[in-house]
Scaffold this motif. Structure first.
Motif, PDB file in Angstrom:
ATOM      1  N   LEU A 136       0.852  -1.177   0.000  1.00 40.28           N
ATOM      2  CA  LEU A 136       0.000   0.000   0.000  1.00 40.28           C
ATOM      3  C   LEU A 136       0.891   1.231   0.000  1.00 40.28           C
ATOM      4  N   VAL A 137       0.375   2.322  -0.505  1.00 42.97           N
ATOM      5  CA  VAL A 137       1.079   3.599  -0.475  1.00 42.97           C
ATOM      6  C   VAL A 137       0.342   4.485   0.521  1.00 42.97           C
ATOM      7  N   THR A 138       1.083   5.298   1.249  1.00 42.22           N
ATOM      8  CA  THR A 138       0.492   6.111   2.321  1.00 42.22           C
ATOM      9  C   THR A 138      -0.653   6.983   1.833  1.00 42.22           C
ATOM     10  N   THR A 139      -0.679   7.320   0.557  1.00 47.23           N
ATOM     11  CA  THR A 139      -1.749   8.172   0.016  1.00 47.23           C
ATOM     12  C   THR A 139      -2.971   7.375  -0.435  1.00 47.23           C
ATOM     13  N   PHE A 140      -2.904   6.039  -0.399  1.00 48.01           N
ATOM     14  CA  PHE A 140      -4.074   5.223  -0.710  1.00 48.01           C
ATOM     15  C   PHE A 140      -5.141   5.490   0.348  1.00 48.01           C
ATOM     16  N   THR A 141      -6.387   5.248  -0.014  1.00 48.26           N
ATOM     17  CA  THR A 141      -7.483   5.433   0.937  1.00 48.26           C
ATOM     18  C   THR A 141      -7.770   4.125   1.680  1.00 48.26           C
ATOM     19  N   LEU A 142      -8.523   4.272   2.760  1.00 48.99           N
ATOM     20  CA  LEU A 142      -8.954   3.093   3.505  1.00 48.99           C
ATOM     21  C   LEU A 142      -9.704   2.128   2.599  1.00 48.99           C
ATOM     22  N   ARG A 143     -10.529   2.671   1.737  1.00 45.78           N
ATOM     23  CA  ARG A 143     -11.295   1.820   0.813  1.00 45.78           C
ATOM     24  C   ARG A 143     -10.353   1.005  -0.089  1.00 45.78           C
ATOM     25  N   GLN A 144      -9.295   1.640  -0.621  1.00 46.35           N
ATOM     26  CA  GLN A 144      -8.330   0.922  -1.456  1.00 46.35           C
ATOM     27  C   GLN A 144      -7.630  -0.169  -0.649  1.00 46.35           C
TER      28      GLN A 144
ATOM     29  N   ILE B 240     -12.414   0.666  12.096  1.00 43.57           N
ATOM     30  CA  ILE B 240     -13.822   0.680  11.701  1.00 43.57           C
ATOM     31  C   ILE B 240     -14.767   0.319  12.839  1.00 43.57           C
ATOM     32  N   THR B 241     -14.246  -0.332  13.885  1.00 40.55           N
ATOM     33  CA  THR B 241     -15.105  -0.654  15.022  1.00 40.55           C
ATOM     34  C   THR B 241     -15.018   0.406  16.120  1.00 40.55           C
ATOM     35  N   LYS B 242     -14.202   1.416  15.887  1.00 37.65           N
ATOM     36  CA  LYS B 242     -14.074   2.502  16.859  1.00 37.65           C
ATOM     37  C   LYS B 242     -15.395   3.251  17.010  1.00 37.65           C
ATOM     38  N   ASN B 243     -16.137   3.335  15.924  1.00 35.49           N
ATOM     39  CA  ASN B 243     -17.457   3.977  15.944  1.00 35.49           C
ATOM     40  C   ASN B 243     -18.529   2.899  15.934  1.00 35.49           C
ATOM     41  N   ASP B 244     -19.678   3.225  16.492  1.00 32.64           N
ATOM     42  CA  ASP B 244     -20.764   2.249  16.552  1.00 32.64           C
ATOM     43  C   ASP B 244     -21.314   1.901  15.172  1.00 32.64           C
ATOM     44  N   GLU B 245     -21.352   2.889  14.292  1.00 33.60           N
ATOM     45  CA  GLU B 245     -21.886   2.653  12.947  1.00 33.60           C
ATOM     46  C   GLU B 245     -20.774   2.848  11.927  1.00 33.60           C
ATOM     47  N   PHE B 246     -20.552   1.806  11.114  1.00 28.43           N
ATOM     48  CA  PHE B 246     -19.537   1.892  10.075  1.00 28.43           C
ATOM     49  C   PHE B 246     -20.210   2.171   8.740  1.00 28.43           C
ATOM     50  N   ASN B 247     -19.728   3.199   8.066  1.00 32.61           N
ATOM     51  CA  ASN B 247     -20.198   3.524   6.728  1.00 32.61           C
ATOM     52  C   ASN B 247     -18.966   3.780   5.876  1.00 32.61           C
ATOM     53  N   ILE B 248     -18.745   2.945   4.870  1.00 32.28           N
ATOM     54  CA  ILE B 248     -17.551   3.057   4.027  1.00 32.28           C
ATOM     55  C   ILE B 248     -17.426   4.447   3.413  1.00 32.28           C
ATOM     56  N   LYS B 249     -18.531   5.092   3.156  1.00 27.44           N
ATOM     57  CA  LYS B 249     -18.498   6.443   2.571  1.00 27.44           C
ATOM     58  C   LYS B 249     -17.760   7.421   3.489  1.00 27.44           C
ATOM     59  N   ASP B 250     -17.890   7.208   4.813  1.00 27.28           N
ATOM     60  CA  ASP B 250     -17.211   8.086   5.768  1.00 27.28           C
ATOM     61  C   ASP B 250     -15.691   7.980   5.676  1.00 27.28           C
ATOM     62  N   TYR B 251     -15.212   6.870   5.132  1.00 29.64           N
ATOM     63  CA  TYR B 251     -13.775   6.615   5.113  1.00 29.64           C
ATOM     64  C   TYR B 251     -13.161   6.670   3.713  1.00 29.64           C
ATOM     65  N   GLU B 252     -13.914   7.044   2.721  1.00 26.55           N
ATOM     66  CA  GLU B 252     -13.397   7.033   1.358  1.00 26.55           C
ATOM     67  C   GLU B 252     -12.225   7.985   1.152  1.00 26.55           C
ATOM     68  N   ASN B 253     -12.146   9.029   1.945  1.00 30.72           N
ATOM     69  CA  ASN B 253     -11.051   9.986   1.788  1.00 30.72           C
ATOM     70  C   ASN B 253      -9.967   9.842   2.845  1.00 30.72           C
ATOM     71  N   LEU B 254     -10.143   8.922   3.785  1.00 29.65           N
ATOM     72  CA  LEU B 254      -9.140   8.688   4.818  1.00 29.65           C
ATOM     73  C   LEU B 254      -7.946   7.966   4.195  1.00 29.65           C
ATOM     74  N   GLN B 255      -6.762   8.541   4.324  1.00 22.74           N
ATOM     75  CA  GLN B 255      -5.568   7.947   3.724  1.00 22.74           C
ATOM     76  C   GLN B 255      -4.872   7.015   4.714  1.00 22.74           C
ATOM     77  N   ILE B 256      -4.106   6.084   4.156  1.00 22.79           N
ATOM     78  CA  ILE B 256      -3.372   5.107   4.951  1.00 22.79           C
ATOM     79  C   ILE B 256      -2.489   5.802   5.983  1.00 22.79           C
ATOM     80  N   LYS B 257      -1.868   6.909   5.600  1.00 23.01           N
ATOM     81  CA  LYS B 257      -0.963   7.615   6.521  1.00 23.01           C
ATOM     82  C   LYS B 257      -1.690   8.105   7.771  1.00 23.01           C
ATOM     83  N   ASP B 258      -3.028   8.192   7.726  1.00 29.05           N
ATOM     84  CA  ASP B 258      -3.813   8.665   8.862  1.00 29.05           C
ATOM     85  C   ASP B 258      -4.348   7.528   9.742  1.00 29.05           C
TER      86      ASP B 258
END
Length: 144
Positions: free
Chosen positions: A17-25, A60-78
């Protein structure tokens, strides 16, 4: 380490993975390849750590409700990487590799400039040792 060069799975044959990849990737790569741990590189090609299924699960289990849309912009580096596999330089000793392989499924290998060039899998080290033991046993066995 000249005799260990053949043990390296080159970068071109590795999944990473590259640090700029998203969680979805990352999720898609884990799902497709069925790996539990994947090396993470920066965009220049330096090894930054390893991301595991557990890291993703904790996120993804940190929050009670997981929605992939919420994480589409979250990068691996984060994403907090819980445990990073130690890397070795191409010039490391066999002993160093063997010690690391006791705790890691693979050892990330970097060249003299610090660029990721591939991995050495624990399986390859065990095969090498097994073949050496068999060779010594064969060499030392009495001839009939």
């Amino acid at each position: 380490m000249d005799n260990l060069i053949g043990l390296i799975t080159p970068k071109k044959d590795c999944q990473f993975l590259v640090t700029t990849f998203t969680l979805r990737q990352a999720l898609e790569k884990f799902k497709f390849h069925h790996y539990s741990v994947v090396p993470v590189l920066d965009k220049e090609g330096h090894y930054c750590g390893t991301l595991s299924e557990g890291d993703l699960l904790r996120l993804i289990t940190k929050n009670d409700e997981f929605n992939i849309k919420d994480y589409e912009n979250l990068q691996i580096k984060d994403i907090n990487m819980h445990r990073t596999y130690q890397k070795c330089n191409i010039d490391c000793s066999f002993d160093e590799l063997l010690k690391l392989s006791l705790a890691q499924n693979f050892i990330p290998i970097e060249d003299g400039r610090g660029f990721f060039i591939g991995i050495i899998k624990r399986k390859e080290l065990i095969n090498l040792l097994y073949n050496k033991i068999k060779w010594v046993q064969m060499k030392n066995s009495p001839k009939s």
